[in-house]
Scaffold this motif. Structure first.
Motif, short mmCIF file in Angstrom:
data_model
loop_
_atom_site.label_atom_id
_atom_site.label_comp_id
_atom_site.label_asym_id
_atom_site.label_seq_id
_atom_site.Cartn_x
_atom_site.Cartn_y
_atom_site.Cartn_z
N VAL A 1 25.92 -59.47 39.24
CA VAL A 1 24.61 -59.92 39.75
C VAL A 1 24.27 -59.10 41.00
O VAL A 1 25.13 -58.85 41.85
N ARG A 2 23.00 -58.70 41.14
CA ARG A 2 22.60 -57.88 42.28
C ARG A 2 21.23 -58.32 42.79
O ARG A 2 20.53 -59.08 42.13
N GLU A 3 20.92 -57.89 44.02
CA GLU A 3 19.63 -58.20 44.66
C GLU A 3 18.86 -56.90 44.84
O GLU A 3 19.39 -55.91 45.36
N GLU A 4 17.61 -56.92 44.44
CA GLU A 4 16.74 -55.76 44.64
C GLU A 4 15.38 -56.25 45.11
O GLU A 4 14.68 -56.94 44.37
N HIS A 5 15.05 -55.90 46.39
CA HIS A 5 13.73 -56.24 46.95
C HIS A 5 13.42 -57.73 46.83
O HIS A 5 12.32 -58.13 46.41
N GLY A 6 14.40 -58.55 47.16
CA GLY A 6 14.17 -59.98 47.13
C GLY A 6 14.26 -60.60 45.75
O GLY A 6 13.95 -61.78 45.58
N THR A 7 14.66 -59.85 44.77
CA THR A 7 14.77 -60.35 43.40
C THR A 7 16.23 -60.36 42.99
O THR A 7 16.95 -59.36 43.16
N THR A 8 16.69 -61.49 42.50
CA THR A 8 18.06 -61.61 41.99
C THR A 8 18.07 -61.19 40.52
O THR A 8 17.30 -61.73 39.70
N ILE A 9 18.92 -60.25 40.18
CA ILE A 9 18.97 -59.71 38.82
C ILE A 9 20.30 -60.10 38.19
O ILE A 9 21.37 -59.79 38.72
N ILE A 10 20.22 -60.81 37.09
CA ILE A 10 21.39 -61.20 36.32
C ILE A 10 21.35 -60.43 34.99
O ILE A 10 20.39 -60.56 34.21
N SER A 11 22.37 -59.67 34.74
CA SER A 11 22.42 -58.86 33.51
C SER A 11 23.08 -59.65 32.39
O SER A 11 24.11 -60.31 32.60
N VAL A 12 22.50 -59.59 31.20
CA VAL A 12 23.02 -60.25 30.01
C VAL A 12 23.48 -59.15 29.04
O VAL A 12 22.69 -58.28 28.65
N VAL A 13 24.76 -59.19 28.72
CA VAL A 13 25.31 -58.14 27.83
C VAL A 13 25.91 -58.79 26.59
O VAL A 13 26.18 -59.99 26.57
N GLU A 14 26.12 -57.99 25.57
CA GLU A 14 26.81 -58.42 24.37
C GLU A 14 27.51 -57.22 23.75
O GLU A 14 27.16 -56.07 24.02
N GLU A 15 28.51 -57.55 22.99
CA GLU A 15 29.22 -56.48 22.29
C GLU A 15 28.51 -56.22 20.94
O GLU A 15 28.16 -57.17 20.23
N VAL A 16 28.33 -54.99 20.65
CA VAL A 16 27.75 -54.61 19.35
C VAL A 16 28.74 -53.70 18.61
O VAL A 16 29.55 -53.00 19.23
N LEU A 17 28.67 -53.75 17.30
CA LEU A 17 29.60 -52.96 16.47
C LEU A 17 29.00 -51.58 16.22
O LEU A 17 27.94 -51.45 15.63
N VAL A 18 29.66 -50.56 16.72
CA VAL A 18 29.28 -49.17 16.48
C VAL A 18 30.54 -48.44 16.03
O VAL A 18 31.59 -49.07 15.80
N VAL A 19 30.45 -47.16 15.96
CA VAL A 19 31.64 -46.38 15.61
C VAL A 19 32.73 -46.70 16.64
O VAL A 19 33.91 -46.78 16.32
N GLU A 20 32.31 -46.93 17.83
CA GLU A 20 33.21 -47.40 18.87
C GLU A 20 32.48 -48.51 19.63
O GLU A 20 31.26 -48.55 19.67
N LYS A 21 33.26 -49.35 20.22
CA LYS A 21 32.62 -50.45 20.93
C LYS A 21 32.15 -49.99 22.30
O LYS A 21 32.90 -49.37 23.04
N ARG A 22 30.93 -50.34 22.61
CA ARG A 22 30.36 -50.07 23.93
C ARG A 22 29.53 -51.29 24.35
O ARG A 22 29.07 -52.06 23.53
N TRP A 23 29.35 -51.36 25.62
CA TRP A 23 28.50 -52.44 26.15
C TRP A 23 27.05 -52.03 26.06
O TRP A 23 26.66 -50.95 26.44
N MET A 24 26.26 -52.93 25.48
CA MET A 24 24.83 -52.70 25.34
C MET A 24 24.08 -53.66 26.26
O MET A 24 24.25 -54.86 26.16
N LEU A 25 23.32 -53.12 27.18
CA LEU A 25 22.49 -53.94 28.06
C LEU A 25 21.27 -54.38 27.29
O LEU A 25 20.41 -53.57 26.94
N ARG A 26 21.22 -55.65 27.01
CA ARG A 26 20.12 -56.16 26.21
C ARG A 26 18.90 -56.47 27.05
O ARG A 26 17.78 -56.18 26.64
N GLU A 27 19.11 -57.14 28.15
CA GLU A 27 17.96 -57.49 29.00
C GLU A 27 18.43 -57.82 30.40
O GLU A 27 19.63 -57.99 30.66
N GLU A 28 17.50 -57.91 31.30
CA GLU A 28 17.76 -58.34 32.68
C GLU A 28 16.85 -59.53 33.01
O GLU A 28 15.69 -59.55 32.57
#
Length: 204
Positions: free
Chosen positions: A142-169
């Motif tokens: 979680v981070r703060e930018e210009h008075g806004t608290t940003i919470i990142s929501v991630v999920e695992e997706v199946l690809v040739v290799e597993k990587r983290w995909m940022l779905r939304e903020e």
């Protein structure tokens, strides 16, 4: 003034004596009495010098010793001399409290209304979902930018290799809004009223 025998006499020094019938050389009369001092000496004292006290004793505004010498001379030269006391008045000033009036104090409570308009604060939270289709290496803190608290929501997706995909903020922004809520408040104050009460002598 008739003074009875055995009456007590006190002179100005506090020396006491007693009225007696007298000796052959000294005798009482309406104008003078014989006072025997504590020493046993008999002294002629003019009756007009004696002041009667409430306890029926008498006060002599002179010293008995002052009249002792005059009394002895009077006993020898009874037909030729007369004792004439010399008096001096002394002023005695006393003070005493005198009530001249009374004061009655009355406390009156006044009420008045005033408007209180203090600002009140409350926070509104606006939640905005921002789609983010971006690969990340792992969970994003979680981070703060210009008075806004940003919470990142991630999920695992199946690809040739597993990587983290940022779905939304999720952007959370705090907004402070000032509002006024006027209220009517009653305040009290005290006032003292002074009233003079007539003295009893003033009513006469």
């Amino acid at each position: 003034m008739h003074i009875v025998v055995s009456s007590k006499v006190k002179d100005k020094d506090g020396v006491w004596g007693t009225v007696v019938s007298g000796s052959p050389h000294l005798f009482s009369s309406p104008a003078q009495v014989v006072v025997q001092a504590e020493s046993g000496q008999q002294i002629l004292v003019p009756t007009d010098m004696l002041v009667q006290q409430p306890d029926r004793s008498y006060y002599l505004p002179l010293r008995l010793a002052e009249l002792e010498h005059s009394g002895s001379e009077h006993s020898v030269h009874q037909d030729k001399s007369r004792v004439v006391p010399v008096l001096m008045e002394e002023l005695e000033v006393q003070k005493r409290p005198v009530e001249t009036g009374k004061v009655r104090m009355t406390k009156v409570v006044h009420e008045r209304e005033t408007i209180v308009d203090e600002p009140l604060w409350h926070d509104n939270v606006a939640v905005t979902r921002v789609p983010m289709q971006r690969v990340v290496d792992g969970p994003v803190p979680v981070r703060e930018e210009h008075g806004t608290t940003i919470i990142s929501v991630v999920e695992e997706v199946l690809v040739v290799e597993k990587r983290w995909m940022l779905r939304e903020e999720i952007h959370i922004r705090k907004q402070r809004i000032e509002t006024h809520q006027p209220q009517r408040i009653t305040l009290r104050s005290e006032e003292v009223q002074v009233e003079r009460v007539p003295h009893a002598d003033e009513d006469k």
